[in-house]
Design an enzyme around this catalytic site. Structure first.
Site, PDB file in Angstrom:
ATOM      1  N   TRP A  38       5.920  27.942   5.363  1.00 43.17           N
ATOM      2  CA  TRP A  38       6.265  27.723   6.767  1.00 43.17           C
ATOM      3  C   TRP A  38       5.020  27.186   7.463  1.00 43.17           C
ATOM      4  CZ3 TRP A  38       4.110  30.193  11.184  1.00 43.17           C
ATOM      5  CH2 TRP A  38       4.637  29.705  12.393  1.00 43.17           C
TER       6      TRP A  38
ATOM      7  N   GLU B  49      10.690  26.852   4.922  1.00 43.87           N
ATOM      8  CA  GLU B  49      11.332  27.573   6.035  1.00 43.87           C
ATOM      9  C   GLU B  49      11.331  26.705   7.290  1.00 43.87           C
ATOM     10  OE1 GLU B  49       9.248  31.150   7.112  1.00 43.87           O
ATOM     11  OE2 GLU B  49      10.821  31.803   8.494  1.00 43.87           O
TER      12      GLU B  49
ATOM     13  N   LYS C 286      12.527  25.742  11.352  1.00 38.18           N
ATOM     14  CA  LYS C 286      12.486  26.451  12.623  1.00 38.18           C
ATOM     15  C   LYS C 286      12.953  25.514  13.716  1.00 38.18           C
ATOM     16  CE  LYS C 286       9.269  29.392  15.141  1.00 38.18           C
ATOM     17  NZ  LYS C 286       8.114  30.251  14.997  1.00 38.18           N
TER      18      LYS C 286
ATOM     19  N   ASP D  57      15.623  31.770   8.078  1.00 43.10           N
ATOM     20  CA  ASP D  57      15.173  32.887   8.928  1.00 43.10           C
ATOM     21  C   ASP D  57      16.172  32.952  10.073  1.00 43.10           C
ATOM     22  OD1 ASP D  57      13.902  34.125  11.237  1.00 43.10           O
ATOM     23  OD2 ASP D  57      12.011  34.050  10.136  1.00 43.10           O
TER      24      ASP D  57
ATOM     25  N   HIS E   4      15.613  31.483  13.549  1.00 40.44           N
ATOM     26  CA  HIS E   4      15.137  30.106  13.631  1.00 40.44           C
ATOM     27  C   HIS E   4      16.192  29.056  13.941  1.00 40.44           C
ATOM     28  CE1 HIS E   4      11.070  30.755  11.388  1.00 40.44           C
ATOM     29  NE2 HIS E   4      11.266  31.588  12.383  1.00 40.44           N
TER      30      HIS E   4
ATOM     31  N   HIS F 134      14.777  35.237   5.504  1.00 43.90           N
ATOM     32  CA  HIS F 134      13.923  36.091   6.306  1.00 43.90           C
ATOM     33  C   HIS F 134      14.849  36.789   7.276  1.00 43.90           C
ATOM     34  CE1 HIS F 134       9.525  34.470   6.074  1.00 43.90           C
ATOM     35  NE2 HIS F 134       9.883  35.169   5.018  1.00 43.90           N
TER      36      HIS F 134
ATOM     37  N   ASP G  64      13.093  33.670  19.186  1.00 43.63           N
ATOM     38  CA  ASP G  64      12.676  34.147  17.861  1.00 43.63           C
ATOM     39  C   ASP G  64      11.636  35.256  18.023  1.00 43.63           C
ATOM     40  OD1 ASP G  64      12.234  34.265  15.123  1.00 43.63           O
ATOM     41  OD2 ASP G  64      10.713  32.686  15.184  1.00 43.63           O
TER      42      ASP G  64
ATOM     43  N   ASP H 216      11.436  38.260  16.754  1.00 45.85           N
ATOM     44  CA  ASP H 216      11.108  39.094  15.597  1.00 45.85           C
ATOM     45  C   ASP H 216      11.147  40.587  15.892  1.00 45.85           C
ATOM     46  OD1 ASP H 216      10.664  37.176  13.387  1.00 45.85           O
ATOM     47  OD2 ASP H 216       9.101  36.401  14.701  1.00 45.85           O
TER      48      ASP H 216
ATOM     49  N   ASP I 126      11.335  39.917   7.890  1.00 46.19           N
ATOM     50  CA  ASP I 126      10.306  39.235   8.690  1.00 46.19           C
ATOM     51  C   ASP I 126      10.446  39.624  10.158  1.00 46.19           C
ATOM     52  OD1 ASP I 126       8.385  37.581   9.741  1.00 46.19           O
ATOM     53  OD2 ASP I 126       9.528  35.728   9.503  1.00 46.19           O
TER      54      ASP I 126
HETATM   55  C1  RNT Z   1       7.495  32.104  11.859  1.00 48.10           C
HETATM   56  C2  RNT Z   1       8.155  32.339  10.551  1.00 48.10           C
HETATM   57  C3  RNT Z   1       7.274  32.876   9.467  1.00 48.10           C
HETATM   58  C4  RNT Z   1       6.380  34.003   9.920  1.00 48.10           C
HETATM   59  C5  RNT Z   1       5.720  34.749   8.789  1.00 48.10           C
HETATM   60  C6  RNT Z   1       4.650  35.655   9.259  1.00 48.10           C
HETATM   61  O1  RNT Z   1       8.359  31.783  12.846  1.00 48.10           O
HETATM   62  O2  RNT Z   1       9.262  33.156  10.714  1.00 48.10           O
HETATM   63  O3  RNT Z   1       8.049  33.245   8.399  1.00 48.10           O
HETATM   64  O4  RNT Z   1       7.080  34.929  10.697  1.00 48.10           O
HETATM   65  O5  RNT Z   1       5.302  33.860   7.858  1.00 48.10           O
HETATM   66 ZN    ZN Z   2      10.245  33.763   8.918  1.00 48.80          ZN
END
Ligand code: RNT
Ligand code: ZN
Length: 416
Positions: free
Chosen positions: A183, A224, A226, A257, A260, A284, A292, A294, A324
């Site tokens: 990523w 990955e 986004k 993810d 994302h 993720h 996003d 998290d 994640d």
């Molecule tokens: C960032 C991505 C990525 C990170 C990690 C820490 O938006 O989700 O995967 O969260 O690599």
């Molecule tokens: Zn991620």
């Protein structure tokens, strides 16, 4: 009859075998992210996460050293359930005498040897890995692999290549594949003057990374995508279309993810689309609140839908589940454990659905009954099957939080 016995009968009435579900669940590996324990900071000097990802909160007890992080992880793993893998970022290198001398483009397996020792000691199933293309002085103008300056690109290319070799070492040591997830934060804050050229540079950089010799049976590479990040709202170089086409044409995988995508898009719907074309899909699992963000994974409908797609398509070996999320506003060990146990609970929920019967209703256009049954299923005693799963496998009971409380008082409070 005990509660489990009753639950077993109730599920059996729908044709669901609870014993089989319990057995299957214990074998589904989940890769646990090391970065929940220290607010995504790592040990190689960055000090704070950057590149559009942000940790908020100031709860005491953040792990500041490898020893502290391992100690916390050890407790967290002991309170999780099922098969576990460790998901490391390269910024968690333990450099020792090389600190300040060896940069990310020259990391070697030995800088991760203590992690292998740790993973073996606590009986983990494997180690996954991530190049850390953020929180570093070589991120220039918010760009890494797509930067116009070749020197910047080359640095990150060498970094990712180093990560492939380190992942190979993990795979050899652990006797299990290592997923390398790439990523990069590359993007622009405002309206671009050129959207194509940065993507061509990213494509070529990735090609160069993958051009080195690495054992594809041991190292699985994913990219990955986004949609945007804080500070880079207008343009993301590695968006969904870019990486899906990249992965498809290069024989690697996509990592989805679920924070994302645009808010009405769901990863549960993307998994089966990718399974139609790919042997493997990486995830993720996170929880975005309005963006996003998290947040810690909760037992929500979309998580259950994601798990249904994994389970009913027979894809528990194809979908590599990774977590994640990072919350610095609550006890970090608790955050780890809550999210991980929710992932397992959602998988159990999916394993307890009569998928064949429901699929037949759909194919027969029997949508009325399909809705009735799906809704009735929601009230079955999943909790009793969960408790039986914990008991049979000697996993920490639902009262696990008490142990975190004690640890907080004894260990975390001392970290000032
Ligand atoms: C960032 C991505 C990525 C990170 C990690 C820490 O938006 O989700 O995967 O969260 O690599
Ligand atoms: Zn991620």
């Amino acid at each position: 009859m005990d509660r489990y016995g009753q639950a077993k009968e109730m599920f059996a009435a729908y044709g669901v075998d609870t014993d089989a579900a319990i057995e299957k669940l214990a074998g589904i590996p989940i890769s646990v992210h090391c970065w929940q324990g220290d607010d995504v900071i790592g040990f190689d000097g960055a000090g704070a996460a950057s590149g559009g990802i942000q940790t908020t909160g100031n709860y005491p007890g953040r792990a500041r050293t490898p020893e502290e992080l391992m100690e916390d992880l050890k407790l967290a793993f002991s309170l999780m359930t099922g098969k576990k893998r460790l998901n490391l970022h390269s910024s968690y290198a333990i450099l020792g005498k090389d600190a300040g001398k060896v940069d990310r483009d020259a990391y070697r397996p030995e800088h991760f040897a203590p992690w292998v020792k740790f993973a073996k000691e606590i009986g983990l199933d494997g180690i996954d890995f991530n190049p850390t293309c953020y929180s570093h002085a070589m991120v220039k103008d918010g760009l890494t692999l797509s930067h116009p300056d070749e020197n910047v690109r080359k640095f990150w290319i060498r970094h990712c290549q180093a990560c492939l070799k380190i992942a190979e070492y993990f795979a050899d040591e652990m006797g299990s594949y290592s997923l390398v997830n790439i990523w990069v934060p590359d993007g622009l804050k405002d309206v671009p003057a050129d959207r194509l050229t940065p993507r061509l540079r990213l494509r070529d950089s990735l090609d160069e990374i993958l051009s080195i010799a690495y054992d594809k049976t041991k190292v699985r590479v994913a990219v990955e995508s986004k949609v945007f990040g804080i500070g880079v709202e207008s343009y993301t170089v590695g968006n969904n279309e870019f990486y899906q086409n990249y992965a498809a044409t290069r024989g690697i995988s996509c990592l989805l993810d679920n924070g994302h995508y645009h808010p009405t898009e769901v990863v549960s719907d993307k998994i089966p689309s990718l399974l139609a074309f790919y042997d493997q899909v990486a995830l993720h699992v996170t929880r975005g609140v309005r963006w996003d963000s998290d947040h810690v994974v909760l037992l929500e409908d979309e998580l259950k839908e994601i798990c249904k797609e994994i389970v009913r398509n027979g894809a528990t070996d194809k979908v590599m589940i990774g977590l994640d999320y990072f919350d610095a506003s609550i006890n970090r060990i608790s955050a780890w454990v809550v999210g991980e146990r929710n992932m397992d609970k959602a998988l159990l929920f999916a394993l307890l659905q009569p998928h064949d019967a429901l699929r037949k209703m759909q194919d027969d256009a029997n949508f009325t009954e399909q809705m009735v049954v799906q809704e009735e299923l929601k009230m079955l005693p999943y909790g009793d099957v969960w408790e039986e799963y914990l008991r049979r496998n000697h996993f920490a009971g639902s009262d696990w939080f008490e142990l975190v409380r004690v640890y907080e008082k004894k260990v975390l409070k001392e970290r000032m």
